[in-house]
Each structure stands twice: as C-alpha cells, then as structure tokens.
Write an enzyme that holds these catalytic residues in place. Structure first.
Site, PDB file in Angstrom:
ATOM      1  N   HIS A  63     -26.144  42.017 -31.334  1.00 60.59           N
ATOM      2  CA  HIS A  63     -26.928  40.936 -31.936  1.00 60.59           C
ATOM      3  C   HIS A  63     -28.291  41.439 -32.384  1.00 60.59           C
ATOM      4  O   HIS A  63     -29.194  41.621 -31.579  1.00 60.59           O
ATOM      5  CB  HIS A  63     -27.093  39.833 -30.884  1.00 60.59           C
ATOM      6  CG  HIS A  63     -27.533  38.518 -31.442  1.00 60.59           C
ATOM      7  ND1 HIS A  63     -26.927  37.334 -31.105  1.00 60.59           N
ATOM      8  CD2 HIS A  63     -28.520  38.182 -32.301  1.00 60.59           C
ATOM      9  CE1 HIS A  63     -27.508  36.331 -31.735  1.00 60.59           C
ATOM     10  NE2 HIS A  63     -28.495  36.822 -32.461  1.00 60.59           N
ATOM     11  N   LEU A  66     -31.542  42.769 -39.018  1.00 60.29           N
ATOM     12  CA  LEU A  66     -32.101  43.922 -39.734  1.00 60.29           C
ATOM     13  C   LEU A  66     -32.855  43.491 -40.993  1.00 60.29           C
ATOM     14  O   LEU A  66     -33.507  44.302 -41.628  1.00 60.29           O
ATOM     15  CB  LEU A  66     -31.002  44.930 -40.073  1.00 60.29           C
ATOM     16  CG  LEU A  66     -30.308  45.562 -38.857  1.00 60.29           C
ATOM     17  CD1 LEU A  66     -29.222  46.544 -39.305  1.00 60.29           C
ATOM     18  CD2 LEU A  66     -31.308  46.265 -37.947  1.00 60.29           C
ATOM     19  N   ARG A  67     -32.741  42.211 -41.372  1.00 62.15           N
ATOM     20  CA  ARG A  67     -33.571  41.571 -42.416  1.00 62.15           C
ATOM     21  C   ARG A  67     -33.309  42.051 -43.846  1.00 62.15           C
ATOM     22  O   ARG A  67     -33.986  41.589 -44.756  1.00 62.15           O
ATOM     23  CB  ARG A  67     -35.060  41.737 -42.111  1.00 62.15           C
ATOM     24  CG  ARG A  67     -35.497  41.232 -40.727  1.00 62.15           C
ATOM     25  CD  ARG A  67     -35.290  39.754 -40.554  1.00 62.15           C
ATOM     26  NE  ARG A  67     -35.927  39.246 -39.338  1.00 62.15           N
ATOM     27  CZ  ARG A  67     -35.511  38.181 -38.677  1.00 62.15           C
ATOM     28  NH1 ARG A  67     -34.459  37.491 -39.111  1.00 62.15           N
ATOM     29  NH2 ARG A  67     -36.131  37.767 -37.606  1.00 62.15           N
ATOM     30  N   ASP A 155     -25.207  31.938 -36.384  1.00 65.75           N
ATOM     31  CA  ASP A 155     -26.304  32.176 -35.428  1.00 65.75           C
ATOM     32  C   ASP A 155     -27.241  30.970 -35.324  1.00 65.75           C
ATOM     33  O   ASP A 155     -26.791  29.898 -34.931  1.00 65.75           O
ATOM     34  CB  ASP A 155     -27.051  33.474 -35.751  1.00 65.75           C
ATOM     35  CG  ASP A 155     -27.951  33.922 -34.582  1.00 65.75           C
ATOM     36  OD1 ASP A 155     -27.674  33.536 -33.431  1.00 65.75           O
ATOM     37  OD2 ASP A 155     -28.930  34.660 -34.813  1.00 65.75           O
ATOM     38  N   HIS A 235     -26.770  35.264 -26.577  1.00 65.44           N
ATOM     39  CA  HIS A 235     -28.016  35.039 -25.799  1.00 65.44           C
ATOM     40  C   HIS A 235     -27.985  33.827 -24.853  1.00 65.44           C
ATOM     41  O   HIS A 235     -28.762  32.890 -25.002  1.00 65.44           O
ATOM     42  CB  HIS A 235     -29.236  34.967 -26.714  1.00 65.44           C
ATOM     43  CG  HIS A 235     -29.064  34.190 -27.994  1.00 65.44           C
ATOM     44  ND1 HIS A 235     -28.646  32.891 -28.012  1.00 65.44           N
ATOM     45  CD2 HIS A 235     -29.255  34.540 -29.289  1.00 65.44           C
ATOM     46  CE1 HIS A 235     -28.596  32.477 -29.265  1.00 65.44           C
ATOM     47  NE2 HIS A 235     -28.947  33.448 -30.054  1.00 65.44           N
ATOM     48  N   ASP A 308     -30.958  40.768 -29.594  1.00 73.28           N
ATOM     49  CA  ASP A 308     -31.470  39.729 -30.503  1.00 73.28           C
ATOM     50  C   ASP A 308     -32.769  40.206 -31.175  1.00 73.28           C
ATOM     51  O   ASP A 308     -33.699  39.421 -31.387  1.00 73.28           O
ATOM     52  CB  ASP A 308     -31.667  38.383 -29.793  1.00 73.28           C
ATOM     53  CG  ASP A 308     -31.771  37.217 -30.781  1.00 73.28           C
ATOM     54  OD1 ASP A 308     -31.651  37.442 -32.002  1.00 73.28           O
ATOM     55  OD2 ASP A 308     -31.979  36.073 -30.329  1.00 73.28           O
ATOM     56  N   HIS A 312     -40.583  39.888 -37.042  1.00 79.15           N
ATOM     57  CA  HIS A 312     -41.364  38.994 -37.899  1.00 79.15           C
ATOM     58  C   HIS A 312     -42.700  39.659 -38.173  1.00 79.15           C
ATOM     59  O   HIS A 312     -43.247  40.342 -37.300  1.00 79.15           O
ATOM     60  CB  HIS A 312     -41.599  37.643 -37.224  1.00 79.15           C
ATOM     61  CG  HIS A 312     -40.356  36.829 -37.050  1.00 79.15           C
ATOM     62  ND1 HIS A 312     -39.645  36.307 -38.116  1.00 79.15           N
ATOM     63  CD2 HIS A 312     -39.679  36.466 -35.931  1.00 79.15           C
ATOM     64  CE1 HIS A 312     -38.596  35.642 -37.651  1.00 79.15           C
ATOM     65  NE2 HIS A 312     -38.581  35.726 -36.339  1.00 79.15           N
TER      66      HIS A 312
END
Ligand SMILES: [Zn+2]
Length: 433
Positions: A63, A66-67, A155, A235, A308, A312
C-alpha cells in the site's frame, strides 16, 4: 552487472523456509544460488561481511502512493522508488488515486513503463475498482489485469454502495485478484479528523469514531463470504475490526489484512500538538486499538505491515489540522519504527520479516519475499540496533510529512538488492548523536 555476491556470516531470517540462524547467502545472475552454513572459498565473488546483521528477503509493500501520473510535485515513481529502496522495499504496490486515475489500461501501462525506466524497485499497480473512483461504474478488470494490475481498490474513496461492492467482489473473483478496501463508513466519519474520544474532545476537533471502520469491515466480510472473493482490508486501526477479522478467518472467509507502522506504534495522543503530520485516514487510535492490531499481527489475524506511504507537499501540510490532507511518509522509516515491536517482545524477528516480506508477497501472489535457492535475489541487510536520526529533508522522498521527523530511530536498512543489483546502501555503524 548483477555479478556473484557472497554475503557472509549474517543472521538469515527467511519466513518461507523458517530459517532463523547464521548462514551465508550466495547470489548470482539476479538469483539466490545458495543459503547455507558457512560456504567455503567461493571464487570470483564480491564478499560482504554481514556478521552482526540480519539478512532477509526484500520487503513487499502492499500500500503506497507514488503520485505519478499527475502529482509529481509530491512524489514520482523515481523518487518514490528510491525512497522505497532506502526503506528495504524491493516490491511496491501503488494505489490508483493518481491523476488521471489508474482506471484504464493506458494508465496502468504508463505506470509500468515509468517504473521500468525510473524505479530501482519493482512496482505493481493497484487499479481502481470503479471508474474515476466514483463508485458508479466498474472498471474493466480483465483488461487492467492484462496491463499489469495486481489488485483493485478505490482506497480512500470507499465504495459505500453495497450492491456495487458486491459486484466488484464478484468480478474480482473471475480475474483472481484481491479487492483492497479502505474500510470507513463515510456517513459515520462525516468530517471527523481525529479519533473520536477524549483526544478529539480535548482538541475541540470533529471525531472519526472507531465504529466507522468496524461497521464497514463487517459489511465487507459478509460480502466476501457471499461472493467467495479475496477481500483485503487495508490499514486496520481498530480492536473491533481485528476481532471481526479473527472470527472471519476462523470461519474460512478468504480475507487478508494489513496494518501500518503508524497505527502499530502511535496513539491519538500524538495529535495533541495539532501537528498535521499526525493526521491520517483512518486516524491514530487509542492504546487498546494499537495493542489489538499488534496482537493481530502476532497471531496471524493480520498478515502484513504496509506503509500507506502518502507524500504531501510542505505547503499542503503546513496548514491548520482540519485543512491538511491526511497521510504520512512511510518507506524510509518503516523498518526502524516497527523494530520497536521486536524490542518490546511482541513480535519475533522472523514474524516481523514475515509481515514485511513473505506474507504481503503471498497476498498478491508474487514470487518474492523469500530467500530460497532459485528465488529472485531481492534482499536486504539490516542492522537491528543501529541508531540514526531521521531528517526527511535528507531523505529520498520529495515530501517531508512524517511524524518521526527529527527523531532518533533504532534499526537501519544498510543495503537493498533487487534482482541481485545493489540499489541502496547506507553507512554501517554510523551511530547518530
Ligand atoms: Zn486508505
């Protein structure tokens, strides 16, 4: 070149075979050739002295975010792959909430292509279960699997429509891939940003109740039982969910589950300073929830530790708590953070490596996470006691949002090999001040 490497005298931890003791490991041409006690005189091999270190299969992360495509200012496949390698991860499953969303084989192709070119570690795309993560129209699962998708998940955009979730599970069974769920009933979460309880009251912030997770896990377990599909609960954060999962496994429901390093080691009290780097979804919970998640890993109710990893940008996180996006970095700190569970006697070293490597590989049906002759030479050298200070600005991720920033951690990934190739190396014994 992936030449011959002789890793000498380390403590080999291989959950697949149960090996838990001193041995040499010989790798060549990208594969493990031998795992044996003290090989004599290997010719033409680069020799690594691993005495005092653990030698384990490379970690498999179920999980991560990688954006790329779309949010490369937070992370991309190159930087995320590099950070994963630094954390000992040799295989990473990446979530579908990119821009565009990974709901189409062209996006899956793009991710696979970038990963081949840019990432030092293996990347396995998780495709969206519904188009645009909107929960209305299913994606074309067989085409996505053909392009390389290993699982399906919306997700954080949890599928609230039970009829849609049933269909997603039914179709996933035909393509024989797991459905990963972010189990939160959004009508119960509402605008909650921290665990509902004493801490949310003290902070004066809206609470997200544990029951939001438990209700959703209960629903999805019933739907998994009905459909026979493979449900994977992402999670897990609550004692209630762990209890339901334990009971479901005993009843033979095909369910697997993961917990993240932060939910295994931090409580909601970490949020008392209003630090947005303690804001996650699901939120950090109470002491009893943390203890239940750890006990769930120890008794096999939960299979895996998954990061996870959720980068950001600084400008996004340096705002007031309610406005900040949830999520924290995970790759580079995971091993050191969860080593606390071994030091506290809650997991054995072999159990820890099972949760980081062998079990997650089995959840996805990947041929990794093991150190047997013939297996891919994906492996890590770990110093279980080295202390180091973590500064995200010195790390490999593009982002810095970590609750462990500035802390001294214990346990370090010293080397990571993927298919016999050294993709990360850290200095041995460079103790932090
Ligand atoms: Zn999630």
């Amino acid at each position: 070149m992936a030449g011959r490497v002789w890793i000498r005298g380390g403590h080999v931890l291989d959950p697949a075979s149960g090996r838990d003791g001193r041995a040499d490991v010989l790798i060549e041409e990208g594969r493990v050739i031998a795992v044996e006690a003290l090989l004599e005189g290997v010719a033409d091999a680069e020799s690594i002295d691993a005495r005092g270190l653990w030698v384990a299969p490379g970690f498999v992360d179920l999980h991560a975010h990688l954006r790329e495509p779309g949010q490369e200012y937070k992370e991309d496949i190159a930087s995320g792959g590099r950070a994963a390698a630094a954390g000992g991860f040799t295989s990473v499953a990446c979530m579908a909430n990119t821009n565009p969303v990974n709901d189409d084989p062209s996006v899956t192709d793009y991710i696979m292509d970038r990963a081949r070119k840019d990432s030092p570690v293996r990347v396995f795309p998780v495709a969206a279960a519904t188009r645009g993560l909107a929960g209305e129209v299913m994606t074309e699962m067989s085409a996505l699997v053909a392009a390389g998708a290993v699982a399906f998940s919306d997700d954080g955009k949890t599928i609230m429509d039970s009829g849609m979730q049933r269909r997603v599970l039914e179709y996933s069974r035909m393509v024989e891939k797991p459905v990963m769920v972010h189990a939160e009933d959004r009508t119960l979460v509402r605008d909650g940003v921290v665990n509902e309880g004493a801490v949310s009251t003290r902070l004066g912030l809206p609470g997200n109740p544990a029951v939001a997770e438990v209700v959703h896990v209960a629903r999805d377990l019933l739907l998994a039982e009905l459909t026979g599909a493979h449900l994977h609960v992402a999670h897990v954060s609550t004692a209630g969910a762990v209890a339901l999962l334990r009971e479901a496994r005993a009843r033979g429901i095909h369910v697997t589950a993961e917990a993240s390093p932060h939910h295994l080691t931090l409580t909601d009290e970490a949020a008392l300073g209003y630090d947005p780097n303690t804001k996650m979804a699901p939120p950090l919970r109470g002491k009893d929830d943390v203890a239940a998640c750890v006990a769930g890993l120890a008794d096999g109710t939960l299979d895996a530790i998954a990061t996870d990893h959720a980068p950001h940008a600084v400008h996004e996180k340096e705002v007031e708590f309610t406005a900040a996006p949830p999520g924290v970095l995970g790759f580079e700190t995971a091993f050191a953070v969860v080593m606390a569970l071994v030091r506290e006697g809650k997991l054995t070293p072999l159990q820890l490596i099972a949760c980081l490597a062998w079990n997650p590989a089995r959840v996805l049906g990947l041929p990794y996470g093991k150190l047997e002759p013939g297996a891919a030479a994906d492996l890590v050298l770990l110093d279980p006691v080295q202390r180091w200070s973590y500064d995200p600005a010195q790390g490999y991720s593009k982002s810095r949002n970590s609750p462990w920033a500035g802390q001294t951690l214990e346990g370090r990934v010293l080397a990571t090999f993927v298919a016999g190739r050294l993709v990360h190396q850290a200095a041995r014994g460079a103790a932090a001040a």
